[in-house]
Scaffold this active site. Structure first.
Site, short mmCIF file in Angstrom:
data_model
loop_
_atom_site.label_atom_id
_atom_site.label_comp_id
_atom_site.label_asym_id
_atom_site.label_seq_id
_atom_site.Cartn_x
_atom_site.Cartn_y
_atom_site.Cartn_z
N CYS A 113 5.65 52.03 -17.16
CA CYS A 113 5.48 52.99 -16.06
C CYS A 113 5.38 54.41 -16.60
CB CYS A 113 6.67 52.89 -15.11
SG CYS A 113 6.50 53.93 -13.65
N CYS A 156 2.59 46.96 -10.77
CA CYS A 156 2.61 45.68 -11.46
C CYS A 156 1.68 45.79 -12.65
CB CYS A 156 2.15 44.59 -10.49
SG CYS A 156 2.58 42.93 -11.00
N CYS A 193 7.29 43.84 -11.66
CA CYS A 193 7.31 42.98 -12.84
C CYS A 193 7.87 43.77 -14.02
CB CYS A 193 5.93 42.40 -13.15
SG CYS A 193 4.75 43.56 -13.84
#
Length: 141
Positions: free
Chosen positions: A90, A11, A83
């Site tokens: 990422c 997240c 999210c």
């Protein structure tokens, strides 16, 4: 050496959704998964997340928000972003990593009194729990 499937919930702040997902999966299937959570811009674990998880007998009081960089060089089998911001930010994990995206609304963004905020955290906790139940039943580990 662990033979458990190593799963990272990701997240932005690692303050609520990813922390709750980590606690829920560890509680429900910790014998099958080694579970972690992290954030792309970690802050602190929200008191509301700790409170609503305690209602289920899951203790997050000792959890801390961690930066995803702590996990980049570790063997991770699956990354689940919870999210949209974290999905986009990422990092690349090496090896056979499965990436999943489960977008949940941010309960920390809900304004209001304590009862209103806790209700928002409970709603997201319960949505994550439903998604995890399906995941556990279909996951091959």
């Amino acid at each position: 050496m662990s033979l458990k499937h190593r799963l990272l919930f990701l997240c932005t702040g690692n303050s609520a959704r990813s922390q709750m997902a980590e606690g829920l999966l560890r509680h429900a299937a910790g014998d099958r998964f080694e579970v972690f959570s992290a954030g792309t811009r970690p802050t602190a674990v929200r008191a509301e997340a700790v409170a609503v998880m305690a209602e289920l007998g899951i203790d997050l009081s000792t959890h801390r928000s961690k930066n995803v960089d702590e996990f980049v060089d570790r063997k991770i089998d699956s990354v689940i972003s919870v999210c949209d911001n974290a999905r986009e930010a990422c990092p690349v994990f090496h090896g056979a990593v499965t990436h999943l995206h489960w977008p949940f609304e941010d309960p920390a963004a809900v304004a209001g009194d304590e009862a209103t905020r806790l209700a928002a955290f409970r709603a997201i906790r319960d949505q994550i729990s439903v998604r995890l139940a399906h995941f556990i039943n279909t996951a091959v580990t």
